[in-house]
Scaffold this motif. Structure first.
Motif, PDB file in Angstrom:
ATOM      1  N   PHE A  56       0.830  -1.207   0.000  1.00 42.77           N
ATOM      2  CA  PHE A  56       0.000   0.000   0.000  1.00 42.77           C
ATOM      3  C   PHE A  56       0.867   1.260   0.000  1.00 42.77           C
ATOM      4  O   PHE A  56       1.830   1.382   0.755  1.00 42.77           O
ATOM      5  N   ASP A  57       0.502   2.195  -0.913  1.00 41.90           N
ATOM      6  CA  ASP A  57       1.177   3.488  -1.019  1.00 41.90           C
ATOM      7  C   ASP A  57       0.104   4.570  -0.891  1.00 41.90           C
ATOM      8  O   ASP A  57      -0.739   4.725  -1.788  1.00 41.90           O
ATOM      9  N   ALA A  58       0.136   5.308   0.194  1.00 44.23           N
ATOM     10  CA  ALA A  58      -0.898   6.317   0.455  1.00 44.23           C
ATOM     11  C   ALA A  58      -0.953   7.383  -0.621  1.00 44.23           C
ATOM     12  O   ALA A  58      -1.987   8.029  -0.811  1.00 44.23           O
ATOM     13  N   ASN A  59       0.137   7.585  -1.347  1.00 44.30           N
ATOM     14  CA  ASN A  59       0.180   8.606  -2.408  1.00 44.30           C
ATOM     15  C   ASN A  59      -0.467   8.126  -3.706  1.00 44.30           C
ATOM     16  O   ASN A  59      -0.806   8.934  -4.561  1.00 44.30           O
ATOM     17  N   LYS A  60      -0.623   6.814  -3.848  1.00 44.34           N
ATOM     18  CA  LYS A  60      -1.151   6.267  -5.107  1.00 44.34           C
ATOM     19  C   LYS A  60      -2.465   5.507  -4.932  1.00 44.34           C
ATOM     20  O   LYS A  60      -3.272   5.428  -5.866  1.00 44.34           O
ATOM     21  N   HIS A  61      -2.684   4.933  -3.778  1.00 41.73           N
ATOM     22  CA  HIS A  61      -3.802   4.006  -3.597  1.00 41.73           C
ATOM     23  C   HIS A  61      -4.917   4.587  -2.736  1.00 41.73           C
ATOM     24  O   HIS A  61      -4.665   5.437  -1.874  1.00 41.73           O
ATOM     25  N   GLU A  62      -6.146   4.105  -3.013  1.00 43.82           N
ATOM     26  CA  GLU A  62      -7.311   4.529  -2.248  1.00 43.82           C
ATOM     27  C   GLU A  62      -7.325   3.850  -0.879  1.00 43.82           C
ATOM     28  O   GLU A  62      -7.014   2.655  -0.761  1.00 43.82           O
ATOM     29  N   GLU A  63      -7.696   4.601   0.125  1.00 42.62           N
ATOM     30  CA  GLU A  63      -7.703   4.105   1.494  1.00 42.62           C
ATOM     31  C   GLU A  63      -8.648   2.902   1.655  1.00 42.62           C
ATOM     32  O   GLU A  63      -8.356   1.957   2.402  1.00 42.62           O
ATOM     33  N   ARG A  64      -9.758   2.938   0.931  1.00 42.27           N
ATOM     34  CA  ARG A  64     -10.761   1.877   1.077  1.00 42.27           C
ATOM     35  C   ARG A  64     -10.275   0.521   0.562  1.00 42.27           C
ATOM     36  O   ARG A  64     -10.852  -0.520   0.871  1.00 42.27           O
ATOM     37  N   ARG A  65      -9.199   0.503  -0.233  1.00 45.78           N
ATOM     38  CA  ARG A  65      -8.680  -0.749  -0.771  1.00 45.78           C
ATOM     39  C   ARG A  65      -7.545  -1.327   0.094  1.00 45.78           C
ATOM     40  O   ARG A  65      -6.981  -2.362  -0.233  1.00 45.78           O
ATOM     41  N   LYS A  66      -7.219  -0.632   1.163  1.00 49.98           N
ATOM     42  CA  LYS A  66      -6.103  -1.067   2.002  1.00 49.98           C
ATOM     43  C   LYS A  66      -6.499  -2.267   2.866  1.00 49.98           C
ATOM     44  O   LYS A  66      -7.617  -2.323   3.392  1.00 49.98           O
ATOM     45  N   TYR A  67      -5.578  -3.223   2.987  1.00 43.76           N
ATOM     46  CA  TYR A  67      -5.797  -4.353   3.891  1.00 43.76           C
ATOM     47  C   TYR A  67      -4.440  -4.873   4.365  1.00 43.76           C
ATOM     48  O   TYR A  67      -3.395  -4.542   3.799  1.00 43.76           O
ATOM     49  N   ARG A  68      -4.440  -5.693   5.375  1.00 45.59           N
ATOM     50  CA  ARG A  68      -3.205  -6.256   5.916  1.00 45.59           C
ATOM     51  C   ARG A  68      -3.171  -7.759   5.616  1.00 45.59           C
ATOM     52  O   ARG A  68      -4.135  -8.478   5.926  1.00 45.59           O
ATOM     53  N   ASP A  69      -2.095  -8.231   4.968  1.00 45.03           N
ATOM     54  CA  ASP A  69      -2.011  -9.645   4.625  1.00 45.03           C
ATOM     55  C   ASP A  69      -1.624 -10.483   5.841  1.00 45.03           C
ATOM     56  O   ASP A  69      -1.469  -9.973   6.963  1.00 45.03           O
ATOM     57  N   SER A  70      -1.472 -11.800   5.625  1.00 43.10           N
ATOM     58  CA  SER A  70      -1.216 -12.730   6.731  1.00 43.10           C
ATOM     59  C   SER A  70       0.106 -12.475   7.441  1.00 43.10           C
ATOM     60  O   SER A  70       0.293 -12.900   8.586  1.00 43.10           O
ATOM     61  N   GLU A  71       1.013 -11.784   6.740  1.00 39.20           N
ATOM     62  CA  GLU A  71       2.316 -11.495   7.348  1.00 39.20           C
ATOM     63  C   GLU A  71       2.354 -10.109   7.981  1.00 39.20           C
ATOM     64  O   GLU A  71       3.403  -9.658   8.444  1.00 39.20           O
ATOM     65  N   GLY A  72       1.217  -9.422   7.943  1.00 36.39           N
ATOM     66  CA  GLY A  72       1.139  -8.114   8.573  1.00 36.39           C
ATOM     67  C   GLY A  72       1.502  -6.953   7.677  1.00 36.39           C
ATOM     68  O   GLY A  72       1.530  -5.799   8.127  1.00 36.39           O
ATOM     69  N   THR A  73       1.762  -7.210   6.374  1.00 35.73           N
ATOM     70  CA  THR A  73       2.127  -6.155   5.437  1.00 35.73           C
ATOM     71  C   THR A  73       0.877  -5.463   4.921  1.00 35.73           C
ATOM     72  O   THR A  73      -0.102  -6.125   4.529  1.00 35.73           O
ATOM     73  N   LEU A  74       0.892  -4.127   4.878  1.00 35.57           N
ATOM     74  CA  LEU A  74      -0.230  -3.370   4.314  1.00 35.57           C
ATOM     75  C   LEU A  74      -0.184  -3.447   2.793  1.00 35.57           C
ATOM     76  O   LEU A  74       0.849  -3.150   2.176  1.00 35.57           O
ATOM     77  N   ARG A  75      -1.302  -3.840   2.210  1.00 37.45           N
ATOM     78  CA  ARG A  75      -1.364  -3.972   0.756  1.00 37.45           C
ATOM     79  C   ARG A  75      -2.618  -3.288   0.214  1.00 37.45           C
ATOM     80  O   ARG A  75      -3.544  -2.963   0.955  1.00 37.45           O
TER      81      ARG A  75
END
Length: 503
Positions: free
Chosen positions: A457-476
């Motif tokens: 996930f990149d706050a400068n490029k991506h919409e906040e509503r599409r953000k989620y955290r994967d099984s390893e804890g990474t924001l995508r």
């Protein structure tokens, strides 16, 4: 190695098939086309695309001329019990962003519905079984579906979802026991192009002022194929690169302006003459009688009376129609209408249509086809693509009114060629394409293709509503489109594209 190649030209109004024996002696590898008998015993290379199913909609009854004849002979309300489908291929053409889906439905003439996939399955299974029976009877070979390479033709303007639905229908019809590779989906104008490339100058109606410049098969020759069918108009632009290969110069295009649009205008005319609600009620109450009237119009619309300025006569002598619409009342109404006073008469069960009104029925199709050609030629000019010929193919291309208008608008600047076998160009070309699918060496992508990925996930490029955290804890970010091929991009057959994504 397949024993035979079978091409099914599954058209909006008419369908047919052809086959060739692949392992026969080279001198015997000619195209065999099935002929169909109509109700008068006359042979035709195609049969109407009409499917009649039983009362439950789950059992096959008949197809083509046989379906037509049985349906119009139904009595005592039987026509409202059976499922009769016509022109159903057009349901697969959609302007929607995502195209058709597997649960979409078709409406039969009795207003009952059935899944599109089921209707396609019944139709394809019939054509496949007929082709198998013909090969066995004419060659003595006891081959089965697993021995056949299938080719099914579809409009170039179809969405991928429609093509996939056709493939799924073939699979459910039992045609592909060896898997998906057993079927080739051929775009209709490209199949016609392959056939026209092989033709000699003697295979065309050649304008007298163009005979000296006719070099159809020369390497480097560029041409436009205009495939005018019952439902759609498809165009493709090709260049001959060698004796056995061609390349696409511009993406295929077209629109829903085939011969069935004329039929729709005729129905609008009938509603204007006899009343919109009255015709709707008649269609619902007597579907077989209305179907008979439409068939008669489809026959007379192919005549040349309107172009010559003569009357076109449509026979409305159906018992049910005469009971619903009084001759004298309708004629008095026509005479009182200044729009129809001199151009339409209804006497002795015959609707007499003047040439000006008849031409109006063709006008939307013809004007839109001319616009499609004009727009395409402008695009080709911008890209500095020059064409040497325009090949005019398909059943609707034999319409004299359409031919006259195309010649008038484009004949001075382009050599327009009308094949003698215009109705069979797609079918014959499909056989060649099935046996040598790499004949088209380069294509132009009609749209942008890609896949969805889930990058960090990149706050400068991506919409906040599409953000989620994967099984390893990474924001995508979910559902990001990764482009693989761009619209209008040239694609070489057999070429590779590398793309790396992590699961």
């Amino acid at each position: 190695m397949y024993s035979a190649t079978v091409a099914i030209d599954f058209g909006t109004t008419y369908s047919g098939f052809a086959y060739v024996i692949n392992d026969a002696h080279p001198g015997d590898q000619y195209i065999n086309i099935r002929q169909w008998k109509d109700e008068y015993g006359q042979n035709h290379y195609k049969t109407p695309t009409c499917l009649l199913l039983g009362k439950s909609g789950r059992s096959f009854d008949s197809f083509g001329f046989d379906a037509q004849e049985k349906y119009i002979r139904f009595e005592d309300g039987k026509d409202k019990q059976y499922y009769m489908f016509e022109n159903f291929k057009m349901a697969l053409h959609t302007d929607g962003a995502h195209g058709i889906h597997k649960d979409s439905e078709l409406t039969a003439l009795n207003d009952k519905k059935l899944k599109t996939l089921e209707v396609l399955k019944f139709a394809l299974k019939y054509m496949a079984e007929q082709s198998l029976a013909k090969i066995r009877s004419e060659t003595g070979r006891q081959i089965s579906f697993k021995n056949i390479k299938w080719v099914i033709t579809v409009p170039a303007i179809w969405k991928p979802s429609s093509k996939q639905l056709m493939r799924e229908a073939a699979k459910q019809a039992g045609m592909l026991p060896r898997g998906d590779d057993q079927l080739v989906i051929a775009l209709e104008p490209q199949a016609a192009s392959i056939h026209c490339k092989k033709c000699k100058s003697s295979d065309f109606h050649v304008p007298s002022n163009r005979k000296d410049e006719l070099q159809v098969q020369s390497e480097g020759t560029s041409y436009l194929v205009l495939d005018c069918g019952g439902g759609t108009i498809d165009m493709t632009v090709h260049r001959i690169t060698s004796i056995n290969t061609i390349e696409e110069l511009y993406k295929a295009s077209g629109g829903p302006w085939g011969g069935t649009k004329v039929d729709e205008k005729f129905e609008d005319l009938m509603k204007e003459i006899f009343g919109k609600d009255a015709i709707r009620a008649f269609k619902k109450q007597y579907p077989a009688a209305w179907y008979t009237i439409k068939r008669r119009f489809q026959h007379v619309k192919t005549t040349d009376y309107a172009r010559k300025g003569d009357l076109t006569m449509v026979d409305l002598n159906e018992y049910e129609f005469s009971q619903c619409f009084n001759h004298s009342v309708v004629q008095k109404s026509l005479e009182a209408n200044p729009k129809f006073k001199d151009d339409i008469k209804y006497k002795k069960g015959m609707l007499r249509i003047g040439s000006s009104v008849m031409k109006e029925l063709f006008s939307p199709s013809i004007s839109n086809i001319a616009k499609l050609i004009t727009d395409l030629l402008k695009q080709l000019k911008r890209k500095d693509i020059k064409i040497d010929f325009i090949f005019f193919v398909g059943g609707f291309s034999e319409c004299k009114l359409l031919q006259e208008e195309i010649k008038k608008k484009f004949g001075d600047d382009h050599c327009i060629l009308f094949p003698f076998d215009a109705k069979l160009c797609v079918l014959k070309g499909a056989i060649s394409f099935g046996r040598q699918s790499n004949i088209i060496q380069k294509r132009v992508s009609p749209m942008t293709f890609g896949t969805d990925i889930c990058p960090k996930f990149d706050a400068n490029k991506h919409e906040e509503r599409r953000k989620y955290r994967d099984s390893e804890g990474t924001l995508r970010c979910d559902g990001v489109f990764k482009k693989l091929i761009s619209v209008d991009e040239e694609i070489t057959i057999g070429g590779l594209r590398n793309s790396v994504s992590l699961p």
